[in-house]
Scaffold this motif. Structure first.
Motif, PDB file in Angstrom:
ATOM      1  N   THR A  83       0.826  -1.211   0.000  1.00 38.41           N
ATOM      2  CA  THR A  83       0.000   0.000   0.000  1.00 38.41           C
ATOM      3  C   THR A  83       0.858   1.257   0.000  1.00 38.41           C
ATOM      4  O   THR A  83       0.565   2.202  -0.732  1.00 38.41           O
ATOM      5  N   ILE A  84       1.912   1.287   0.780  1.00 44.55           N
ATOM      6  CA  ILE A  84       2.775   2.471   0.843  1.00 44.55           C
ATOM      7  C   ILE A  84       3.413   2.743  -0.522  1.00 44.55           C
ATOM      8  O   ILE A  84       3.579   3.894  -0.912  1.00 44.55           O
ATOM      9  N   HIS A  85       3.753   1.702  -1.256  1.00 47.94           N
ATOM     10  CA  HIS A  85       4.319   1.875  -2.603  1.00 47.94           C
ATOM     11  C   HIS A  85       3.286   2.463  -3.550  1.00 47.94           C
ATOM     12  O   HIS A  85       3.603   3.357  -4.338  1.00 47.94           O
ATOM     13  N   ARG A  86       2.068   1.945  -3.490  1.00 52.96           N
ATOM     14  CA  ARG A  86       1.012   2.456  -4.374  1.00 52.96           C
ATOM     15  C   ARG A  86       0.704   3.918  -4.069  1.00 52.96           C
ATOM     16  O   ARG A  86       0.570   4.731  -4.975  1.00 52.96           O
ATOM     17  N   LYS A  90       1.566   7.028  -6.569  1.00 54.69           N
ATOM     18  CA  LYS A  90       0.457   7.890  -7.022  1.00 54.69           C
ATOM     19  C   LYS A  90       0.771   9.354  -6.723  1.00 54.69           C
ATOM     20  O   LYS A  90       0.583  10.239  -7.564  1.00 54.69           O
ATOM     21  N   PHE A  91       1.280   9.620  -5.506  1.00 55.14           N
ATOM     22  CA  PHE A  91       1.623  10.988  -5.106  1.00 55.14           C
ATOM     23  C   PHE A  91       2.701  11.568  -6.029  1.00 55.14           C
ATOM     24  O   PHE A  91       2.560  12.690  -6.517  1.00 55.14           O
ATOM     25  N   VAL A  92       3.782  10.816  -6.261  1.00 55.56           N
ATOM     26  CA  VAL A  92       4.869  11.287  -7.126  1.00 55.56           C
ATOM     27  C   VAL A  92       4.359  11.547  -8.541  1.00 55.56           C
ATOM     28  O   VAL A  92       4.696  12.569  -9.154  1.00 55.56           O
ATOM     29  N   HIS A  93       3.522  10.663  -9.055  1.00 63.51           N
ATOM     30  CA  HIS A  93       2.997  10.846 -10.408  1.00 63.51           C
ATOM     31  C   HIS A  93       2.094  12.075 -10.503  1.00 63.51           C
ATOM     32  O   HIS A  93       2.156  12.823 -11.488  1.00 63.51           O
ATOM     33  N   VAL A 164      14.959   1.183  -7.756  1.00 65.42           N
ATOM     34  CA  VAL A 164      14.715   0.293  -6.616  1.00 65.42           C
ATOM     35  C   VAL A 164      13.969  -0.952  -7.091  1.00 65.42           C
ATOM     36  O   VAL A 164      14.313  -2.078  -6.727  1.00 65.42           O
ATOM     37  N   HIS A 165      12.969  -0.741  -7.947  1.00 67.97           N
ATOM     38  CA  HIS A 165      12.209  -1.887  -8.455  1.00 67.97           C
ATOM     39  C   HIS A 165      13.068  -2.797  -9.331  1.00 67.97           C
ATOM     40  O   HIS A 165      12.903  -4.015  -9.299  1.00 67.97           O
ATOM     41  N   TYR A 173       7.511  -6.974  -9.074  1.00 65.06           N
ATOM     42  CA  TYR A 173       6.184  -6.357  -9.144  1.00 65.06           C
ATOM     43  C   TYR A 173       5.834  -5.881 -10.560  1.00 65.06           C
ATOM     44  O   TYR A 173       4.820  -5.241 -10.758  1.00 65.06           O
ATOM     45  N   ASN A 174       6.709  -6.148 -11.525  1.00 66.47           N
ATOM     46  CA  ASN A 174       6.466  -5.834 -12.927  1.00 66.47           C
ATOM     47  C   ASN A 174       6.361  -4.330 -13.204  1.00 66.47           C
ATOM     48  O   ASN A 174       5.721  -3.904 -14.156  1.00 66.47           O
ATOM     49  N   VAL A 175       6.997  -3.519 -12.403  1.00 67.25           N
ATOM     50  CA  VAL A 175       6.919  -2.071 -12.591  1.00 67.25           C
ATOM     51  C   VAL A 175       7.762  -1.638 -13.787  1.00 67.25           C
ATOM     52  O   VAL A 175       7.297  -0.886 -14.644  1.00 67.25           O
TER      53      VAL A 175
END
Length: 185
Positions: A83-86, A90-93, A164-165, A173-175
């Motif tokens: 959740t923290i990653h999502r 979202k915030f950065v985007h 990092v990903h 996570y396929n990012v």
């Protein structure tokens, strides 16, 4: 097989192309803009300003096209992310999108308050929204530079997150693959 639209695993070729083309234009703009900020008045500076303005309107046009496509296009699932990653992603985007819209608009304000016309995409002149005002011009130039430095910082966070990903999470996570233009869907 390469798909134009997104899927559960990929953004699709159109979104990927928007992403990477806009990224290249922004990097060029930042490079040109920082150089412009420190250049003395010269014909070379005038030419660079001309291209900087055109590239800025191209970025603004592309980002609106990208956003329209983003709302129409399916996106990869991110349910497997913490959740923290999502939330942080979202915030950065959101901040990136806001800056990429605001900074070219600031550039238009610089152009108008400096007494020139804005030529959108290098093709047609936009109607003036403000009159020449050299005091406001200086304020807009300073704000434009400051916002660009914020953009560079947020972009660095975005880039660090993707690294990092790739490096730490090995893209489990396929990012990275979902936005890699050379990756098949």
């Amino acid at each position: 097989m390469i798909h134009l639209k997104g899927s559960q695993n990929s953004w699709g070729l159109v979104a990927k192309t928007f992403h990477w083309v806009i990224a290249v234009f922004i990097l060029l703009q930042v490079f040109f803009g920082i150089n412009l900020h420190f250049m003395n008045v010269s014909s070379e500076k005038g030419e660079l300003i001309h291209f900087h303005k055109i590239f800025g309107t191209i970025i603004l046009f592309l980002i609106f096209c990208r956003l329209a496509w983003k709302f129409y296009n399916p996106r990869p699932s991110r349910n497997n992310l913490k959740t923290i990653h999502r939330i942080s992603s979202k915030f950065v985007h959101i901040i990136l999108y806001l800056l990429i819209i605001v900074i070219p608009i600031q550039g238009m304000m610089i152009t108008w308050t400096g007494g020139s016309d804005v030529i959108f995409l290098g093709l047609f002149t936009l109607p003036r929204l403000v009159e020449e005002d050299l005091i406001m011009y200086d304020n807009f130039v300073n704000a434009h530079f400051f916002m660009t430095m914020i953009l560079c910082s947020v972009f660095s966070i975005h880039l660090l997150g993707s690294l990092v990903h790739v490096i730490i999470y090995k893209d489990k996570y396929n990012v990275w693959r979902s936005m890699n233009i050379f990756q098949n869907d």
